[in-house]
Write an enzyme that holds these catalytic residues in place. Structure first.
Site, PDB file in Angstrom:
ATOM      1  N   LYS A  33       0.839   4.385   6.633  1.00 18.08           N
ATOM      2  CA  LYS A  33       0.110   5.276   5.730  1.00 18.08           C
ATOM      3  C   LYS A  33       0.634   6.699   5.901  1.00 18.08           C
ATOM      4  CE  LYS A  33      -2.999   2.243   4.241  1.00 18.08           C
ATOM      5  NZ  LYS A  33      -2.114   1.104   4.571  1.00 18.08           N
ATOM      6  N   SER A  77       0.808  -1.218   0.000  1.00 18.36           N
ATOM      7  CA  SER A  77       0.000   0.000   0.000  1.00 18.36           C
ATOM      8  C   SER A  77       0.844   1.272   0.000  1.00 18.36           C
ATOM      9  CB  SER A  77      -0.938   0.007   1.205  1.00 18.36           C
ATOM     10  OG  SER A  77      -0.203   0.187   2.388  1.00 18.36           O
TER      11      SER A  77
END
Lengths: 434, 193
Positions: free
Chosen positions: B153, B116
């Protein structure tokens, strides 16, 4: 309201000693690296079948240190059992001590998860009271390591230790001189540092029911009944700092003990002897590291039914060269070993330790040989630092396998997830998050 | 009954020994250096040196000098001529550890799983160095705890709330509900080939 008659001292802070105690340390470390474990009942010690530490969620269900895993599963079926990851715990421990050292240089590493430190005179530096400093230390440890500690501050080590236990987890308990009696009033005798079950029974016979009653008796009562140790505890509890905070990394060793349980239990003489000898090797390694030599050696054999036999022997010339201690060990072993008994553990204790360096040769020993031994074991230690502990060992121990890493003792997550270039001997000294 | 201080000649002899051998003498070597006939005398001198803060014992029992009192030059010592510029340069080098880690007590490692964050150059199998308790700036890569799992993230501030933005269009932006738990801020990425 303070009752004047029970006031022990009117000086509030002649000295400020803090005891910092990590809350459910091993379990907290596991929860800190693995978010899946946060807020859940977990316990460590799976590799030996007995709980070493339980998280507060598990403690609430009665799972605590010393309970067997099978019992724990009954008490708390959803509890997660993990093998002890001492590599990671040790790193956390070191980090905790270095965080405390940012606040004061006088820190005693009392055990893997607790420290004493001297905060006297730091109030002006941090522009806050002792509670403020305690909270600061607590916050820093929690922010950087993700574990909580309980802090107790009082006038002596004994009192500080009582304070840190008073509110847990994440407690801060500050007791100045004028409030000591309020703490001691609420302290049972068996909670006092240094009072074992026998001492407590003796004191109860004299009609004492709490620590306050003990310190209200005259000093002569304490020393008459319990000797020097009793007098020191009496003084410490009255806020006189008898035991200084020992700010070396290690406090002076009084004895060295190496005990290992082996599975499966065995009655084979060679195996039990090999286990005992391996413990002697480990104890001597430690003795050499601290440049200490024992005058006495103890061997205990623990049987499967938890009965124990043991004996001790005097060493004529204190030494940390393993082979010079082997004859004494063999003598004890031959005297206490019984065939057809299943043994589960051996324990070696070296005590009456003296400084190893200036040792006298006796009339009948061959000094040349003894010096050669010294050199020999220096070389053994050198090899160990390169190739791993026990890289060179007695042939009797050659068949021993590492304990607690086989089928039952599941490998720790960290051990089975080594990174490129790491080995079991050499690995990155930074904790991995799961 | 502390009496005399340690004579300067003795210290000089020790310094000479240190310069030649890059370590302090053992007890038996001290006997040779000072002409003692017993190791006990060497032991006593060592104790005095420790008490007065010239040297200290390391955990193996060997003596090591304390730079402040013993007076070892910071620049590399050469037998004759000028100090070696190479050694002088090396005094102020950083180890890779020091280069990558600002706060050793608060730094942790995480092995990256998933893809990700590939557009931020963080790949599966990389090691990231995470600093716990660091204050994140807008846009920093952080370690957040989502559904009881660590996840890497970008952290973006949206008014009063935060969102966790992946660096891969395949993944959605996460809007944490309630409290957002941060494991730390990513300070470095390590990849071995």
């Amino acid at each position: 309201m303070i009752c004047m008659s029970s006031l022990i001292t009117i000086r509030n802070w002649p000295r400020a000693i803090a005891h910092i105690d990590a809350d459910a340390f091993f379990a907290a470390v596991e929860q800190s690296i693995d978010p899946k474990l946060k807020g859940r009942p977990i316990a460590t010690g799976a590799e030996r079948g007995i709980i070493a530490a339980a998280s507060y969620e598990a403690k609430a269900k009665g799972v605590k240190r010393g309970v067997s895993i099978s019992e724990a599963k009954v008490l708390c079926p959803e509890c997660i059992f993990l093998p002890s990851d001492y590599e990671t715990y040790s790193i956390y421990s070191k980090r905790m001590f270095s965080i405390i050292r940012r606040f004061t240089p006088v820190v005693e590493e009392y055990s893997i998860d607790e420290a004493f430190c001297d905060l006297t005179g730091l109030r002006r530096l941090y522009r806050t009271d002792y509670r403020g400093i305690a909270v600061k230390i607590q916050h820093t440890i929690e922010r950087e390591l993700g574990i909580t500690v309980s802090v107790g501050i009082s006038l002596s080590k004994s009192l500080a230790k009582l304070c840190s236990k008073f509110r847990k987890p994440k407690g801060v308990t500050i007791v100045g001189g004028r409030k000591i009696h309020l703490l001691l009033e609420r302290t049972a005798l068996d909670a006092v540092w240094g009072f074992g079950p026998n001492t407590v029974a003796l004191l109860e016979k004299h009609g004492l029911e709490c620590a306050l009653k003990f310190v209200e008796r005259p000093k002569s009562f304490a020393s008459g009944l319990l000797g020097k140790v009793g007098r020191e505890i009496w003084m410490e509890l009255r806020g006189e700092c008898v035991n200084k905070v020992l700010d070396g990394v290690y406090s002076k060793q009084v004895s060295i003990s190496k005990a290992k349980t082996f599975t499966p239990p065995s009655s084979d003489k060679n195996i039990v002897w090999a286990r005992a000898l391996r413990n002697l090797e480990s104890a001597c390694i430690k003795a050499r590291r601290y440049a200490l030599a024992p005058r006495r050696i103890v061997l205990l054999l623990k049987a499967q039914d938890f009965s124990m036999r043991g004996d001790e022997k005097k060493i004529i010339r204190p030494t940390s060269s393993t082979n010079e201690l082997v004859p004494a060990l063999r003598d004890i072993f031959e005297a206490i070993y019984r065939p057809r008994i299943l043994y589960r553990a051996t324990n070696i204790i070296l005590y009456n330790l003296v400084d190893a360096s200036p040792s006298q040769f006796n009339l009948f020993s061959d000094p040349d040989k003894l010096l050669r031994n010294e050199k020999l074991f220096a070389a053994v230690d050198d090899a160990a630092s390169k190739y791993g502990k026990h890289a060179i060992s007695f042939a009797d121990c050659a068949d021993l396998k590492e304990q607690h890493s086989g089928s039952r003792g599941r490998r720790t997550w960290r051990r089975s997830n080594r990174d490129k270039g790491e080995s079991d001997r050499k690995y990155i000294g930074i904790p991995f998050l799961k | 009954m502390q009496t005399k201080q340690i004579a300067e000649e003795k210290l000089d002899a020790l310094r000479r020994f240190y310069r030649c051998n890059k370590r302090l003498p053992t007890y038996s070597e001290m006997c040779r250096v000072f002409g003692y006939s017993s190791k006990n005398a060497a032991f006593r001198l060592a104790k005095k040196l420790i008490d007065e803060g010239y040297v200290e014992k390391d955990e193996t029992g060997r003596l090591t000098p304390r730079a402040d009192r013993f007076g070892i030059p910071l620049v590399g010592y050469v037998q004759a001529g000028f100090p070696s510029p190479a050694e002088e340069e090396l005094v102020d080098t950083l180890s890779l550890d020091e280069y990558l880690i600002d706060k050793p007590e608060a730094s942790f490692l995480l092995k990256v799983s998933g893809d990700s964050m590939i557009d931020a150059g963080i790949f599966e199998g990389d090691l990231v160095i995470i600093e716990r308790g660091a204050r994140p700036n807008n846009g920093d890569v952080v370690l957040a705890c989502v559904d009881q799992e660590w996840t890497l993230k970008h952290l973006h501030r949206r008014g009063k709330s935060y969102e966790l933005v992946p660096a891969n269009p395949k993944y959605p932006v996460i809007h944490p509900e309630g409290e957002l738990t941060l494991g730390g801020v990513v300070k470095a990425v390590i990849r071995r080939y």
